[in-house]
Design a protein around this motif. Structure first.
Motif, short mmCIF file in Angstrom:
data_model
loop_
_atom_site.label_atom_id
_atom_site.label_comp_id
_atom_site.label_asym_id
_atom_site.label_seq_id
_atom_site.Cartn_x
_atom_site.Cartn_y
_atom_site.Cartn_z
N TYR A 274 55.22 58.63 -10.17
CA TYR A 274 54.62 58.28 -8.88
C TYR A 274 55.57 58.70 -7.76
N SER A 275 55.15 59.60 -6.89
CA SER A 275 56.03 60.13 -5.84
C SER A 275 55.24 60.41 -4.57
N PRO A 276 55.00 59.37 -3.75
CA PRO A 276 54.27 59.60 -2.49
C PRO A 276 55.10 60.45 -1.53
N ALA A 277 54.40 61.18 -0.66
CA ALA A 277 55.09 62.05 0.30
C ALA A 277 55.92 61.23 1.28
N VAL A 278 55.45 60.03 1.62
CA VAL A 278 56.19 59.09 2.47
C VAL A 278 56.30 57.79 1.71
N MET A 279 57.48 57.22 1.65
CA MET A 279 57.72 56.00 0.88
C MET A 279 56.75 54.90 1.30
N ASP A 280 56.30 54.12 0.34
CA ASP A 280 55.39 53.02 0.63
C ASP A 280 56.13 51.90 1.36
N PRO A 281 55.54 51.39 2.45
CA PRO A 281 56.19 50.28 3.17
C PRO A 281 55.97 48.96 2.45
N ILE A 282 56.80 47.98 2.74
CA ILE A 282 56.62 46.67 2.12
C ILE A 282 55.58 45.84 2.87
N TYR A 283 55.24 46.26 4.09
CA TYR A 283 54.20 45.58 4.86
C TYR A 283 53.04 46.54 5.11
N SER A 284 51.84 46.07 4.89
CA SER A 284 50.67 46.95 5.03
C SER A 284 50.40 47.36 6.47
N VAL A 285 50.93 46.58 7.44
CA VAL A 285 50.64 46.89 8.84
C VAL A 285 51.12 48.28 9.22
N PHE A 286 52.21 48.74 8.61
CA PHE A 286 52.74 50.06 8.97
C PHE A 286 51.84 51.18 8.47
N THR A 287 51.12 50.91 7.38
CA THR A 287 50.12 51.87 6.91
C THR A 287 48.87 51.81 7.77
N MET A 288 48.47 50.61 8.20
CA MET A 288 47.32 50.47 9.10
C MET A 288 47.50 51.26 10.38
N LEU A 289 48.73 51.29 10.89
CA LEU A 289 48.99 52.02 12.13
C LEU A 289 48.69 53.51 11.98
N GLU A 290 48.84 54.03 10.75
CA GLU A 290 48.54 55.44 10.50
C GLU A 290 47.05 55.75 10.68
N ALA A 291 46.22 54.72 10.66
CA ALA A 291 44.77 54.92 10.82
C ALA A 291 44.40 55.38 12.22
N VAL A 292 45.39 55.45 13.13
CA VAL A 292 45.11 55.99 14.46
C VAL A 292 44.52 57.40 14.34
N ARG A 293 44.88 58.12 13.27
CA ARG A 293 44.36 59.47 13.04
C ARG A 293 42.89 59.46 12.63
N LEU A 294 42.42 58.32 12.13
CA LEU A 294 41.06 58.26 11.59
C LEU A 294 40.02 57.88 12.63
N VAL A 295 40.45 57.52 13.83
CA VAL A 295 39.49 57.13 14.87
C VAL A 295 38.72 58.38 15.32
N GLU A 296 37.41 58.26 15.30
CA GLU A 296 36.56 59.42 15.61
C GLU A 296 36.47 59.66 17.11
#
Length: 543
Positions: A274-296
């Motif tokens: 298992y080798s993600p391109a960016v290390m997995d954060p311990i808090y999900s909020v930091f991944t949620m912030l990446e969803a800024v790219r998904l706003v249409e």
């Protein structure tokens, strides 16, 4: 052997100089005490009663100066450097009971048993010296008493201002400019002002400080941390607080700490293959912030990462900006603390291909030309409280000006969402950005407190509702964690933030942010309890 009585018999200028020096060093200890308390109790609780206590004890020292001199036989000054040498040792043992004492009671008890006795006796001795040095008895009792009192107050406050300026500019530059190092340096200065054979009583504390005090001796610290399954990787005093990097040896994660708060963390122990391109954060909020790219867009056209620009305000460990860079987005990171940026680069794999701005975000947005960015991520929580100046109407309007007309912003707000500041913040954001949706990190079943992270996604346009496109495999960056948490799920009803309490405000303006401080103090105490459940007490206490 030097004593107060001996100094009082010396020439006038010597008395005045000794009194002023004593006040100046004692005033320097005032902001230093807050710095020592902050990693254990948080920066806001450390401030909570300090000013009131210092004023009360300092005043008592002045008005009891004759009584203290009589009780000590004129030798009170001899005790001052000894007390100063013992302060770090007493603090260390009191910190070990911080969980039992609680917050802010523990912070108050620590000052009562350390800084306040030092302040009381120092002001009493300095007051006598200043009074004798000015020698105003020929002008009447009122002048002889009140002018030295005013002079003592002015010297003390001047020393405090100099100390705050000095610490803001030089703290952390070397060991003896760290908070622990200065605690060793100030007793030496006290000893220069009042040399005495009584200093032999300080030897046990000095030996403990140099060999076993975890705040001054990294080896002693790591031996304690290993008992709890942690290891200190790096630490340094800096602009925003005490910054350190810690590894959890049992569960396999790494965190960055600022005082009594976590700026973020990443999992370091991965399953085989298992080798993600960016290390997995311990808090999900930091991944949620990446969803800024998904706003249409308003026309439901897919956004293109290539040739897009992102602005990230607040770095933390750098998980979100790292993801944006891996998607090919030109990313500018604005971070006020150079040590945070250094540690994120060295210990959390922050890529180098970004534009780094080590500056106050308010200054940066004021000088940035309009319509520069496709995406903005606003994530500035630190030390147990949000920096209010970055949520005011003025700042958000300046920030909105840097966003393109079809741009998107994601704002992370951490706090008690049932309290007035959360609603005030949301209303201010909604006024600047007309189309928003709010999501929190945890579901109702996972919540044990109203203190949580919520991400507010907004557009500048109000032509269409804010919607997210469905993620595709490339969005996940080979991360199972992102598959679970990238797309926001726990939506918050924005109507809960519309009620304005009696004497409340609809929006947060720069000139009125001082009205929110008492609410922040309350939230900081709640955050302290949460942090004590995230990492063991020993980790926070020994920093």
């Amino acid at each position: 052997m030097s004593s107060l009585a001996g100094l009082l018999q010396r020439p006038t200028n010597r008395q005045l100089l000794a009194g002023a020096a004593l006040l100046f060093v004692t005033a320097f200890y005032s902001p230093l005490t807050i710095l020592m308390l902050a990693p254990v109790y948080g920066s806001a609780p450390a401030h909570l009663f300090h000013g009131y206590g210092a004023a009360l004890v300092g005043g008592a020292g002045w008005f009891l100066k004759d009584h203290i001199q009589r009780l000590s036989g004129g030798r009170a000054l001899l005790v001052v450097p000894v007390l100063a040498f013992w302060v770090p040792t007493i603090q260390t043992f009191l910190f070990a009971s911080s969980s039992a004492l609680g917050n802010p009671f523990g912070a108050v008890v620590t000052e009562v048993l350390t800084y306040y006795p030092l302040l009381l006796i120092s002001v009493a001795c300095a007051g006598k010296l200043v009074q004798a040095g000015l020698d105003l008895g020929r002008h009447g009792d009122a002048v002889a008493e009140h002018v030295p009192l005013l002079a003592t107050y002015v010297i003390y406050k001047a020393g405090e201002k100099v100390a705050k300026w000095f610490l803001a500019h030089f703290l952390g530059a070397a060991f003896f400019l760290s908070r622990s190092g200065i605690q060793l340096l100030l007793p030496v200065l006290y000893s220069t002002i009042a040399p005495s054979k009584v200093l032999l009583l300080a030897v046990p504390s000095l030996i403990f400080s140099l060999t076993s005090n975890v705040h001054m001796h990294p080896g002693a610290l790591n031996s304690h941390l290993h008992e709890e399954g942690f290891s200190l990787i790096a630490r340094q005093d800096s602009l925003t607080g005490y910054i350190s990097v810690l590894d959890n040896l049992n569960d396999g994660f790494r965190v960055m700490r600022c005082d009594h708060s976590l700026l973020g963390g990443q999992w370091t122990r991965m399953p085989r293959g298992y080798s993600p391109a960016v290390m997995d954060p311990i808090y999900s909020v930091f991944t949620m912030l990446e969803a800024v790219r998904l706003v249409e867009t308003d026309h439901h056209e897919p956004r293109v990462d290539a040739n897009s620009k992102a602005l990230v305000i607040g770095l933390g460990v750098g998980t979100t900006p790292s993801a944006l860079m891996h998607h090919g987005i030109e990313t500018t990171i604005v971070e006020i603390d150079p040590v945070v940026h250094q540690f994120a680069t060295e210990y959390f794999h922050l890529p180098s291909n970004h534009i780094s701005v080590i500056e106050d975000a308010t200054t940066f947005v004021q000088r940035t030309p309009p319509a520069q960015y496709d995406y903005i991520v606003h994530d500035v929580f630190t030390g147990g409280a949000e920096p209010l100046e970055l949520f005011t109407m003025e700042f958000l309007e300046n920030l909105a000006a840097t966003l393109k007309d079809d741009g998107v912003i994601a704002i992370n707000y951490a706090g008690d969402i049932t309290l007035y500041p959360a609603a005030l913040t949301v209303r201010t954001i909604q006024h600047v950005f007309p189309t928003c949706r709010i999501f929190r990190e945890q579901s109702d079943s996972d919540l044990t407190t109203d203190f949580t992270n919520m991400v507010i996604f907004c557009k500048k346009s109000s032509a269409t509702p804010l919607t997210f496109r469905k993620p595709v495999p490339a969005d996940y960056l080979a991360s199972k964690f992102r598959e679970n948490y990238l797309l926001p799920k726990q939506e918050v009803d924005a109507s809960m933030f519309q009620e304005i309490p009696k004497s409340g405000r609809r929006f947060l303006f720069e000139r009125e942010k001082n009205l929110i401080y008492k609410w922040q103090d309350r939230a900081s105490l709640e955050h302290w309890k949460i942090m004590r459940s995230v990492l063991p007490d020993l980790v926070w206490e020994n920093w």
